[in-house]
Design a protein around this motif. Structure first.
Motif, mmCIF file in Angstrom:
data_model
loop_
_atom_site.group_PDB
_atom_site.id
_atom_site.type_symbol
_atom_site.label_atom_id
_atom_site.label_comp_id
_atom_site.label_asym_id
_atom_site.label_seq_id
_atom_site.Cartn_x
_atom_site.Cartn_y
_atom_site.Cartn_z
ATOM 1 N N GLY A 86 0.793 -1.215 0.000
ATOM 2 C CA GLY A 86 0.000 0.000 0.000
ATOM 3 C C GLY A 86 0.828 1.268 0.000
ATOM 4 N N HIS A 87 1.960 1.251 0.682
ATOM 5 C CA HIS A 87 2.768 2.476 0.792
ATOM 6 C C HIS A 87 3.678 2.673 -0.413
ATOM 7 N N ARG A 88 3.982 1.610 -1.129
ATOM 8 C CA ARG A 88 4.852 1.666 -2.309
ATOM 9 C C ARG A 88 6.184 2.342 -1.990
ATOM 10 N N PRO A 89 6.951 1.782 -1.046
ATOM 11 C CA PRO A 89 8.188 2.459 -0.638
ATOM 12 C C PRO A 89 9.297 2.343 -1.683
ATOM 13 N N ASP A 90 10.171 3.356 -1.663
ATOM 14 C CA ASP A 90 11.397 3.276 -2.447
ATOM 15 C C ASP A 90 12.424 2.400 -1.744
ATOM 16 N N VAL A 91 12.382 2.378 -0.414
ATOM 17 C CA VAL A 91 13.328 1.599 0.376
ATOM 18 C C VAL A 91 12.647 1.136 1.657
ATOM 19 N N VAL A 92 13.028 -0.037 2.127
ATOM 20 C CA VAL A 92 12.557 -0.565 3.409
ATOM 21 C C VAL A 92 13.700 -0.467 4.408
ATOM 22 N N HIS A 93 13.398 0.111 5.566
ATOM 23 C CA HIS A 93 14.363 0.284 6.651
ATOM 24 C C HIS A 93 14.020 -0.748 7.721
ATOM 25 N N LEU A 94 14.944 -1.661 8.004
ATOM 26 C CA LEU A 94 14.732 -2.726 8.979
ATOM 27 C C LEU A 94 15.492 -2.372 10.254
ATOM 28 N N ALA A 95 14.758 -2.033 11.316
ATOM 29 C CA ALA A 95 15.366 -1.597 12.572
ATOM 30 C C ALA A 95 15.564 -2.796 13.487
ATOM 31 N N SER A 96 16.821 -3.179 13.683
ATOM 32 C CA SER A 96 17.196 -4.308 14.533
ATOM 33 C C SER A 96 16.418 -5.576 14.181
ATOM 34 N N PRO A 97 16.469 -6.004 12.920
ATOM 35 C CA PRO A 97 15.617 -7.107 12.478
ATOM 36 C C PRO A 97 15.957 -8.434 13.148
ATOM 37 N N PHE A 98 14.906 -9.086 13.656
ATOM 38 C CA PHE A 98 15.089 -10.424 14.224
ATOM 39 C C PHE A 98 13.841 -11.280 14.038
ATOM 40 N N ILE A 99 12.661 -10.744 14.294
ATOM 41 C CA ILE A 99 11.421 -11.485 14.091
ATOM 42 C C ILE A 99 10.572 -10.767 13.040
ATOM 43 N N ALA A 107 9.531 -9.946 2.666
ATOM 44 C CA ALA A 107 8.512 -9.257 1.878
ATOM 45 C C ALA A 107 9.155 -8.262 0.916
ATOM 46 N N ALA A 108 10.176 -7.536 1.381
ATOM 47 C CA ALA A 108 10.862 -6.590 0.509
ATOM 48 C C ALA A 108 11.515 -7.319 -0.662
ATOM 49 N N ALA A 109 12.126 -8.465 -0.390
ATOM 50 C CA ALA A 109 12.771 -9.237 -1.453
ATOM 51 C C ALA A 109 11.749 -9.708 -2.487
ATOM 52 N N ARG A 110 10.588 -10.199 -2.010
ATOM 53 C CA ARG A 110 9.543 -10.654 -2.944
ATOM 54 C C ARG A 110 9.053 -9.512 -3.834
ATOM 55 N N LEU A 111 8.986 -8.324 -3.264
ATOM 56 C CA LEU A 111 8.452 -7.179 -4.001
ATOM 57 C C LEU A 111 9.530 -6.408 -4.766
ATOM 58 N N GLY A 112 10.785 -6.839 -4.626
ATOM 59 C CA GLY A 112 11.875 -6.184 -5.332
ATOM 60 C C GLY A 112 12.218 -4.805 -4.798
ATOM 61 N N ILE A 113 11.995 -4.579 -3.489
ATOM 62 C CA ILE A 113 12.247 -3.278 -2.873
ATOM 63 C C ILE A 113 13.604 -3.318 -2.164
ATOM 64 N N PRO A 114 14.474 -2.363 -2.395
ATOM 65 C CA PRO A 114 15.756 -2.330 -1.679
ATOM 66 C C PRO A 114 15.552 -2.246 -0.174
ATOM 67 N N ALA A 115 16.462 -2.852 0.587
ATOM 68 C CA ALA A 115 16.340 -2.876 2.040
ATOM 69 C C ALA A 115 17.647 -2.471 2.690
ATOM 70 N N VAL A 116 17.540 -1.637 3.732
ATOM 71 C CA VAL A 116 18.668 -1.256 4.570
ATOM 72 C C VAL A 116 18.402 -1.810 5.961
ATOM 73 N N ALA A 117 19.303 -2.644 6.464
ATOM 74 C CA ALA A 117 19.125 -3.279 7.774
ATOM 75 C C ALA A 117 20.027 -2.598 8.796
ATOM 76 N N VAL A 118 19.454 -2.194 9.902
ATOM 77 C CA VAL A 118 20.193 -1.498 10.954
ATOM 78 C C VAL A 118 20.458 -2.466 12.101
#
Length: 376
Positions: A86-99, A107-118
């Motif tokens: 719904g938001h159609r992001p240019d980038v996904v920001h993952l804050a301390s990803p674990f769960i 989900a970002a990978a399936r949708l082809g959206i770049p991801a930055v993991a913090v």
């Protein structure tokens, strides 16, 4: 730029991940971008005031972590993928990803959206603390999610070393900001000091979660120093144990906002004991408050504390070293003043606006790397 921030924690939670995610969302809005936050739903009855949320927040169902109800764990939900679509992001920001962040990465990978993991939480250290095992499994999970990201941002040089040693690629440094307007020496409150230390004791403070990984019981020796009052700010599962382990200490519970800033500035020494900090925001807040710091020579504090100038770094898990370092500051008011002034000067340029602009630069780098190369 449209950004979805998938975070394992968000206010009303009080911790480093929640605070950083909130500051990130605020800065993106201030710079004219369009963030959306996806986070575990808070406990019933604990809602973030609408005025305090800088952007829309999508809550996914959650449950309290067994034995540590202050931490909420996200349950599987379609809301995450729906939010990304719904938001159609240019980038996904993952804050301390674990769960939740792992699902966000997938989900970002399936949708082809770049991801930055913090990277913010030393999960391997927590595994050693809470279960005495599982460190290798924690690193496998960290390597899996961060290895799938376009870029991993680590808050300290020690964290970069850990990540690279365990095979995480594309790691860059991104430190944290500190609110130098809220946290400042001028908020020192003599009436509060008289209330806490009625006999004029030197006040040695700790601020943070009261949990086993923080190893706050190392302050027991400090409680025995003559003319010292230990003050503990925070809550968590170790509170009952610490009340017994730290005789004479004052427990103020969880404090926030201007109240917390007043307490920080009223300390004479700030002591942090946890050896698993990837950054340690409370050290920066103490420094901004003009307070000298004693902290372990491990993780984030190595970058933050200039040993012998803004405080002392001591061997991790060494109660005697903590006591000795604090005692040297307790005995020398002039040294405390000098260290505190140097600490404040050190962090004055580390605003959230400055580090927020650095983050946007990382987003732009990732987006540029994804753009197709056009032949001349």
């Amino acid at each position: 730029m449209r950004v979805v921030i998938v975070t394992e924690s968000f206010p009303p939670d009080v911790n480093g991940v929640a605070h950083c995610a909130l500051q990130t969302a605020r800065h993106l809005v201030d710079r004219g971008h369009a963030p959306l936050v996806v986070a575990p739903a808070p406990a019933p009855g604990h809602k973030l005031a609408a005025a305090a949320a800088p952007c829309p927040v999508v809550h996914v169902p959650s449950l309290p972590l067994p034995g540590y109800p202050q931490v909420r764990v996200a349950l599987p939900s379609r809301r995450l993928a729906a939010a990304l679509i719904g938001h159609r992001p240019d980038v996904v920001h993952l804050a301390s990803p674990f769960i939740l962040g792992v699902r966000g990465m997938a989900a970002a990978a399936r949708l082809g959206i770049p991801a930055v993991a913090v990277y913010q939480t030393d999960l391997a250290g927590y595994a050693r603390t809470y279960v005495g095992a599982g460190e290798a499994a924690a690193w496998r999970r960290i390597r899996s999610v961060h290895g799938a990201a376009d870029r991993t941002l680590a808050p300290s040089t020690a964290s970069i070393g850990d990540l690279e040693t365990h095979g995480v690629p594309r790691v860059r440094l991104w430190q944290r900001g500190v609110d130098t307007v809220r946290f400042r020496p001028e908020f020192r409150d003599e009436s509060l000091r008289r209330e806490i230390a009625p006999n004029g004791e030197v006040i040695v403070g700790y601020v943070g979660r009261l949990a086993p990984e923080k190893q706050i019981e190392l302050l027991a020796g400090v409680c025995g120093l003559e003319g010292v009052k230990v003050v503990i700010v925070g809550d968590g599962p170790s509170q009952a144990h610490l009340t017994e382990a730290l005789p004479g200490a004052v427990f103020l519970g969880r404090r926030t906002g201007e109240d917390l800033a007043r307490i920080f500035a009223s300390f004479d020494v700030f002591a942090h004991t946890g050896p698993f900090e990837t950054f340690c925001q409370t050290v920066q807040e103490a420094m901004a408050s003009g307070v000298p710091v004693v902290a372990p020579a491990a993780g984030g504090p190595i970058d933050l504390v200039d040993h012998g100038r803004t405080g002392f770094l001591v061997p991790p898990r060494d109660a005697g070293a903590v006591r000795e370092a604090v005692a040297s500051l307790v005995a020398d008011a002039g040294l405390r003043t000098a260290f505190g002034a140097a600490a404040r000067a050190t962090v004055e340029g580390r605003t959230w606006a400055a580090v927020g602009d650095q983050l946007i630069g990382h987003y732009e780098d990732v987006l540029a790397a994804r753009r197709p190369v056009v032949a001349a």
